[in-house]
Design an enzyme around this catalytic site. Structure first.
Site, short mmCIF file in Angstrom:
data_model
loop_
_atom_site.label_atom_id
_atom_site.label_comp_id
_atom_site.label_asym_id
_atom_site.label_seq_id
_atom_site.Cartn_x
_atom_site.Cartn_y
_atom_site.Cartn_z
N HIS A 142 -35.42 3.21 -31.78
CA HIS A 142 -36.86 2.63 -32.37
C HIS A 142 -36.86 1.20 -31.95
O HIS A 142 -37.85 0.77 -31.26
CB HIS A 142 -37.07 3.11 -33.83
CG HIS A 142 -38.39 2.64 -34.35
ND1 HIS A 142 -38.84 1.36 -34.55
CD2 HIS A 142 -39.36 3.53 -34.64
CE1 HIS A 142 -40.20 1.51 -34.91
NE2 HIS A 142 -40.40 2.72 -34.93
N GLU A 173 -39.55 -0.46 -29.29
CA GLU A 173 -40.16 -1.64 -30.08
C GLU A 173 -39.25 -2.81 -30.23
O GLU A 173 -39.71 -3.85 -30.66
CB GLU A 173 -40.93 -1.39 -31.59
CG GLU A 173 -41.92 -0.24 -31.51
CD GLU A 173 -42.42 0.04 -32.99
OE1 GLU A 173 -42.20 -0.63 -33.85
OE2 GLU A 173 -42.97 0.87 -33.07
N HIS A 205 -42.59 9.08 -32.15
CA HIS A 205 -42.01 8.08 -30.89
C HIS A 205 -41.44 8.79 -29.61
O HIS A 205 -41.78 8.63 -28.64
CB HIS A 205 -40.89 7.17 -31.43
CG HIS A 205 -41.51 5.92 -32.34
ND1 HIS A 205 -42.64 5.11 -31.71
CD2 HIS A 205 -41.62 5.75 -33.42
CE1 HIS A 205 -43.17 4.40 -32.84
NE2 HIS A 205 -42.38 4.63 -33.73
#
Ligand code: CO
Length: 263
Positions: A142, A173, A205
């Site tokens: 992530h 991210e 995601h």
């Protein structure tokens, strides 16, 4: 002393992923102890979506309050989070706030809590990926603005020290991002790429940012670079090796709670 544990996850609104990636981690943790281990999710959005479908999952504060109301005196809280990021900070805050409800309230470490954890996960990932000339494996995390983002480059370093520079770590991210990973693929002259989530759950995601068909997904961008891309759509939580790492953390937490309180 009446005891219990709480297993706390971020949660996911993708039901298939919830069953495939979160449920077996919870089962592995419950298998470590005969204590009641209710589930809590930290994401209010996900709890709201699930509640609309008739699945009620409390947040951590709610789960702890319910245990206190049942007369439980000692609680071990085990997160399924990967790192000490903002979500973990929130869990820690709730644990501090609810300490007064119990004689003992313990909080476990995330999957990648320490250096040894990073090395252990690197060994698991290396074991999953056969080394093949011309093929690279990418594990996509992530990523976070939190300083805990450093576990991603730490994992990359551990893999390189294991002699596996063909396994790359990227983040959606955080850092390293897609541009850094594309550069590394070029340097390694990789023609085939296996993309897999470095997330507990292969949810939104993984389905969209990693494997989506739109031009901005990792799959599309790597294909535009001339790579053949295969996507593995299952979260880390589905892997028995990862479930065992969580179980080891949970076991240590339970033993600490028992030893400190003579129970
Ligand atoms: Co996100």
């Amino acid at each position: 002393m009446k005891r219990a544990a709480v297993i706390v996850s971020f949660g996911t609104s993708v039901e298939e992923a919830r069953q495939r990636d979160i449920a077996p981690v919870e089962a592995a943790l419950r298998g470590c102890t005969g204590l009641p281990c209710p589930t809590a999710y930290t994401s209010p959005t996900i709890r709201k979506i699930l509640a609309e479908r008739g699945t009620i999952v409390p947040d951590l504060a709610g789960a702890l309050e319910a245990l206190a109301a049942e007369g439980v005196e000692a609680v071990a809280v085990q997160p399924t989070h990967l790192l000490y990021g903002f979500e973990y900070d929130g869990i820690q805050k709730t644990v501090e706030e609810k300490k007064g409800l119990f004689a003992a309230l313990y909080l476990g470490r995330p999957l990648l809590g320490g250096t040894e954890d990073v090395q252990a996960l690197a060994a698991v990932l290396a074991g999953l990926c056969p080394g093949e000339p011309g093929t690279a494996h990418i594990f996509l995390g992530h990523g976070t603005e939190h300083s805990a983002n450093r576990v991603y480059p730490a994992l990359q370093t551990a893999l390189e020290h294991m002699g596996r520079p063909d396994i790359l770590v990227g983040t959606v991210e955080g850092w390293p991002g897609c541009d850094e990973v594309r550069k590394a693929l070029k340097a390694r002259q990789a023609k085939a790429v296996r993309l897999a989530p470095l997330m507990l759950v292969a949810g939104d995601h993984a389905l969209h940012d990693m494997a989506g068909e739109d031009a901005g997904s990792w799959k599309s961008r790597l294909e535009a670079d001339g790579c053949r891309v295969d996507c593995l759509l299952r979260g880390l939580g589905s892997l028995p090796q990862v479930q065992a790492l969580y179980a080891a953390h949970f076991g240590a937490l339970l033993r600490a709670m028992e030893a400190d309180n003579g129970i």
